[in-house]
Design a protein around this motif. Structure first.
Motif, short mmCIF file in Angstrom:
data_model
loop_
_atom_site.label_atom_id
_atom_site.label_comp_id
_atom_site.label_asym_id
_atom_site.label_seq_id
_atom_site.Cartn_x
_atom_site.Cartn_y
_atom_site.Cartn_z
N LEU A 258 7.36 11.69 9.92
CA LEU A 258 6.96 10.34 10.33
C LEU A 258 8.09 9.39 9.98
O LEU A 258 8.43 9.22 8.81
CB LEU A 258 5.67 9.93 9.62
N TYR A 259 8.66 8.78 11.00
CA TYR A 259 9.75 7.82 10.84
C TYR A 259 9.13 6.43 10.85
O TYR A 259 8.47 6.05 11.82
CB TYR A 259 10.72 8.00 11.99
N VAL A 260 9.33 5.69 9.78
CA VAL A 260 8.80 4.34 9.68
C VAL A 260 9.97 3.37 9.77
O VAL A 260 10.81 3.31 8.87
CB VAL A 260 8.04 4.12 8.37
N GLY A 261 10.04 2.61 10.87
CA GLY A 261 11.05 1.58 11.03
C GLY A 261 10.49 0.26 10.54
O GLY A 261 9.44 -0.18 11.00
N LEU A 262 11.18 -0.37 9.61
CA LEU A 262 10.65 -1.55 8.91
C LEU A 262 11.59 -2.74 9.01
O LEU A 262 12.81 -2.58 9.08
CB LEU A 262 10.45 -1.23 7.42
N ALA A 263 11.01 -3.92 8.96
CA ALA A 263 11.75 -5.15 8.70
C ALA A 263 11.28 -5.66 7.34
O ALA A 263 10.07 -5.72 7.09
CB ALA A 263 11.48 -6.19 9.78
N ILE A 264 12.23 -5.99 6.49
CA ILE A 264 11.88 -6.52 5.16
C ILE A 264 11.83 -8.04 5.30
O ILE A 264 12.84 -8.73 5.18
CB ILE A 264 12.87 -6.07 4.08
N THR A 265 10.65 -8.56 5.57
CA THR A 265 10.46 -9.97 5.87
C THR A 265 10.16 -10.76 4.60
O THR A 265 9.94 -10.18 3.53
CB THR A 265 9.28 -10.15 6.85
N PRO A 266 10.12 -12.10 4.69
CA PRO A 266 9.75 -12.89 3.51
C PRO A 266 8.35 -12.55 3.00
O PRO A 266 8.05 -12.77 1.82
CB PRO A 266 9.80 -14.34 4.03
#
Length: 415
Positions: A258-266
């Protein structure tokens, strides 16, 4: 253990190196493979998206484990066909692979599992597209609902470009833009147990400074010196375990990568996308740092015994990979050009072929990449670029800023 590896790109070359380095692997067959993989595996011809053909080959070579690299065979049901032969396979069923095969399906799963992600709408006509673009505003994020080889996403401030991409795709998911640095987290799972690998960061846009169109990925590095210390634990708790539980509830457990693509947001990590397989080129750097034997890990996931697998071991230091792309990539890559300087350790083949006389030629958009490790990120980066500089391919191009911001301490999380 006899292993059959399905695929023939850079990800598969990295997987082949890891599998061949596992003492438990007595024979490695790759289908169709590539010239780089040929150095560590027997190559066999097969159409990777033909479930019956792959399953028959797995039986023919007496495989104990089949590892499926690309997404298209998974969505086509290759893992199901291999499992039906009683052979262990690392890769999800076609139904579970819809996490990557349909952005709409993935959003439905995330909503049901209360996974933090961007608000989104699925649109099939110009009116719906217009309403979604109006609501979210720029930057506009428009995603092809189906598979697009890593190039189905447009992020732009130009509304006309967004509308044109939507029209070309037909069915799209339009979502709000997520600000913050992006992270790729690979999770090995047997459907119940889940083991995270090292987080990595890749570079999707073709040009330095994240300019130009999206590509399949122009480089990557790991680990991430700027990542919050609790990042992986938080993502496992808030994203991975709820998602796996929701898929089990639906009767389609996800076993594989399982590939989890993330944005590290505020507001913390938010899911950009799920993929159903190892990412390319992140696999090159993550596996370069994995000390645990790879075949044993993937076999445990394929046989439902991952919960009993020993904790993963990682090498010290860092890894960087830099992709060398063909002239014209990503719009219209030129192929058939002669490649020299690719016969050294650390060069991963992605889109190459070899003539009968041994001449190596380009055969894809992303042709190869230089992958190196070092005691720290700066050293690994220097070594990767040294590899790339020794490759000669007419008209080729590569980014010059892979991992530069991380080395210089310029990656920041918006707050």
């Amino acid at each position: 253990m006899r292993v059959l590896l399905v695929g023939g790109g850079g990800r598969e070359h990295a997987l082949a190196l890891g599998l061949a380095g596992d003492p438990a692997v007595e024979a490695l067959v790759a289908a169709p493979g590539n010239p780089g993989i040929a150095a560590v595996a027997e190559l066999r011809e097969v159409t990777p998206t033909d479930p019956a053909a792959v399953a028959a080959l797995a039986v023919e070579v007496a495989a104990d484990l089949v590892v499926i690299g690309p997404e298209a065979p998974l969505v086509a049901g290759v893992a199901d066909a291999v499992r039906a032969k009683g052979i262990a396979v690392f890769g999800p069923s076609a139904e579970a692979a819809r996490l990557e095969g349909s952005k709409t399906f993935a959003k439905d799963v995330m909503t049901a599992a209360a996974v933090p992600t961007a608000r989104a709408y699925t649109c099939e006509d110009a009116a719906a597209v217009g309403r979604a673009l109006d609501e979210f505003g720029a930057p506009y994020v428009v995603k092809d609902d189906g598979l697009a080889a890593g190039k189905g996403v447009v992020v732009t401030d130009d509304r006309a470009v967004a509308e044109r991409h939507a029209a070309e795709c037909g069915r799209v998911v339009i979502e709000e833009y997520l600000s913050g640095p992006e992270v790729s987290l690979f999770v090995v799972t047997d459907g119940e147990a889940a083991v995270p690998l090292l987080p990595a960061q890749d570079f999707k846009r073709v040009g330095d400074g994240d300019t130009g169109p999206n590509t399949g990925g122009m480089g990557a590095y790991a680990p991430l010196p700027w990542a919050p210390p609790n990042l992986v634990d938080d993502v496992m708790r808030d994203v991975v375990r709820p998602t796996l539980a929701e898929l089990r509830r639906r009767g389609t457990p996800f076993a594989g990568l399982l590939y989890v693509g993330l944005a590290i947001t505020p507001s913390g990590p938010r899911v950009i996308e799920f993929n159903a397989r190892f990412g390319d080129p992140e696999t090159q750097v993550v596996l370069a740092l994995l000390e645990t034997p790879l075949a044993g890990l993937l076999h445990a996931a394929a046989t439902g015994t991952l919960g009993a697998h020993p904790p993963l071991r990682w090498r010290d230091g860092a890894a960087v990979t830099v992709v060398v792309a063909a002239d014209g990539y990503p719009a219209g890559p030129r192929t058939g050009d002669v490649i020299t300087g690719a016969d050294r350790a650390g060069i991963i083949h992605a889109g190459t072929r070899r003539d009968a006389d041994g001449t190596l030629r380009s055969a894809g958009g992303r042709v190869l990449c230089g992958t190196a490790t070092g005691p720290d990120l700066a050293a690994a980066r220097d070594a990767a670029y040294a590899l790339v500089r020794n490759v000669e391919l007419a008209g080729s191009h590569h980014r010059t800023d892979i991992a530069a911001a991380a080395v210089d301490g310029r990656v920041t999380i918006p707050g």
